[in-house]
Motif scaffolding. Structure first.
Motif, PDB file in Angstrom:
ATOM      1  N   GLN A 164      -7.320  -2.386  -6.294  1.00 55.42           N
ATOM      2  CA  GLN A 164      -7.286  -1.377  -5.239  1.00 55.42           C
ATOM      3  C   GLN A 164      -6.469  -0.163  -5.649  1.00 55.42           C
ATOM      4  N   HIS A 165      -5.378  -0.409  -6.383  1.00 57.13           N
ATOM      5  CA  HIS A 165      -4.545   0.713  -6.822  1.00 57.13           C
ATOM      6  C   HIS A 165      -5.297   1.569  -7.841  1.00 57.13           C
ATOM      7  N   GLU A 195       0.821  -1.211   0.000  1.00 56.53           N
ATOM      8  CA  GLU A 195       0.000   0.000   0.000  1.00 56.53           C
ATOM      9  C   GLU A 195       0.858   1.265   0.000  1.00 56.53           C
ATOM     10  N   GLN A 211       2.172   1.789  -3.422  1.00 58.05           N
ATOM     11  CA  GLN A 211       1.117   2.281  -4.299  1.00 58.05           C
ATOM     12  C   GLN A 211       0.870   3.771  -4.077  1.00 58.05           C
ATOM     13  N   ASN A 248      -5.779  -8.704  -6.437  1.00 58.86           N
ATOM     14  CA  ASN A 248      -6.688  -7.653  -5.981  1.00 58.86           C
ATOM     15  C   ASN A 248      -5.976  -6.331  -5.707  1.00 58.86           C
ATOM     16  N   ASP A 249      -4.644  -6.398  -5.485  1.00 62.37           N
ATOM     17  CA  ASP A 249      -3.882  -5.171  -5.242  1.00 62.37           C
ATOM     18  C   ASP A 249      -4.040  -4.189  -6.397  1.00 62.37           C
ATOM     19  N   LYS A 278      -8.461   2.118  -7.841  1.00 63.89           N
ATOM     20  CA  LYS A 278      -9.364   2.947  -7.043  1.00 63.89           C
ATOM     21  C   LYS A 278      -8.598   4.088  -6.380  1.00 63.89           C
ATOM     22  N   MET A 279      -7.364   3.814  -5.971  1.00 68.66           N
ATOM     23  CA  MET A 279      -6.544   4.832  -5.326  1.00 68.66           C
ATOM     24  C   MET A 279      -6.268   5.992  -6.281  1.00 68.66           C
TER      25      MET A 279
END
Length: 211
Positions: A139-140, A103, A106, A135-136, A142-143
Motif C-alpha cells: 500500500q505504501h 497510514e 506512511q 500488505n502495508d 502505491k502511495m
C-alpha cells in the motif's frame, strides 16, 4: 549478491585508512563532530529516525536542518552513496509514542521525501517504504505513486521496520513482489536469517540495528 553496509556508531571509521568496507552511519552520531575528513570508503546515511521518534514522539530535527547536514556530509566527507529520508517507523511501540496510525506514518514519510527531493535535488535521498503488516508495504508503494514518485526508477528503495521480522508470514512474498516490480531494495537492519530469506530480492542491507 547483496551489498552489505557495516553499521557503526563510531563515525571516524569513515576516514580511517585501514577500513575499506562500505559503512552505514547515523546522522545523530555525525552531528557530535565539529570537523570532518574525507571518507576512505563508500557509505550511506541513516537519518536517526528511530532515536528521534523514541525520544520525542516526533521529529525534533527539521527538514531544512537535515538538508543542511546532508549537504555538509556530501561536501566535506564525500563518498556518500545515499541518505535515508526522515521516515516514520511503524513498530507498535512507535505508534504508541506518536499517537498516530501506520497510514499517517506512511503519509508523513512520503511528504518528507517529496519535500527533500524538491528542496535538495542535488542530494542522494532515497524513498523508504514503511509498514508493519506485509500488505502495508504494498500500500505504501502505491502511495508513493500518488505523490508522483516512480519507485522502479529509483536507484535504491529502502524497506524499514523489518529488523527481527524476517520470518513473519508474508514478508518474503512482499520482498519478492517489490523486486519483481523492478524495485532495487535495501533492507534496513536485516540479520542473516532475513538476508537468507530475502537475499535474491535485495540490492543491499546493513547491520545498524544490531551490530
Amino acid at each position: 549478491m547483496t551489498l552489505f553496509y557495516l553499521g557503526t556508531h563510531v563515525p571516524n571509521w569513515l576516514w580511517r585508512s585501514d577500513i575499506r568496507h562500505p559503512l552505514f552511519v547515523s546522522n545523530r552520531t555525525l552531528t557530535r563532530y565539529k570537523n570532518y575528513r574525507k571518507a576512505t570508503s563508500n557509505w550511506c546515511l541513516d537519518s536517526g529516525g528511530f532515536s528521534e521518534l523514541s525520544l520525542y514522539g516526533k521529529w525534533d530535527t527539521t527538514a531544512n536542518q537535515y538538508i543542511g547536514r546532508v549537504r555538509r556530509y556530501k561536501n566535506e566527507i564525500g563518498n556518500l552513496t545515499w541518505a535515508a529520508p526522515m521516515d516514520w517507523m511503524c513498530e507498535p511501540s512507535m505508534l504508541t509514542k506518536t499517537g498516530k496510525s501506520v497510514e499517517e506514518h506512511q503519509i508523513l514519510t512520503c511528504e518528507n521525501f517529496a519535500y527533500l527531493r524538491t528542496q535538495a535535488p542535488d542530494l542522494p535521498f532515497i524513498p523508504v517504504l514503511q509498514g508493519w503488516m506485509p500488505n502495508d508495504y504494498l500500500q505504501h508503494a502505491k502511495m508513493y505513486a500518488e505523490y508522483g514518485v516512480k519507485l522502479s526508477e529509483e536507484s535504491t528503495v529502502g524497506v524499514g521496520s523489518v529488523c527481527r521480522r524476517a520470518k513473519v508470514d508474508g514478508m518474503k512474498q512482499v520482498f519478492n513482489h517489490l523486486s519483481d516490480d523492478g524495485l532495487r531494495l535495501h533492507g534496513f537492519g536485516l540479520k542473516q536469517d532475513g538476508i537468507k530469506l530475502f537475499g535474491d530480492s535485495l540490492q543491499s542491507s546493513d547491520s545498524m540495528a544490531w551490530s
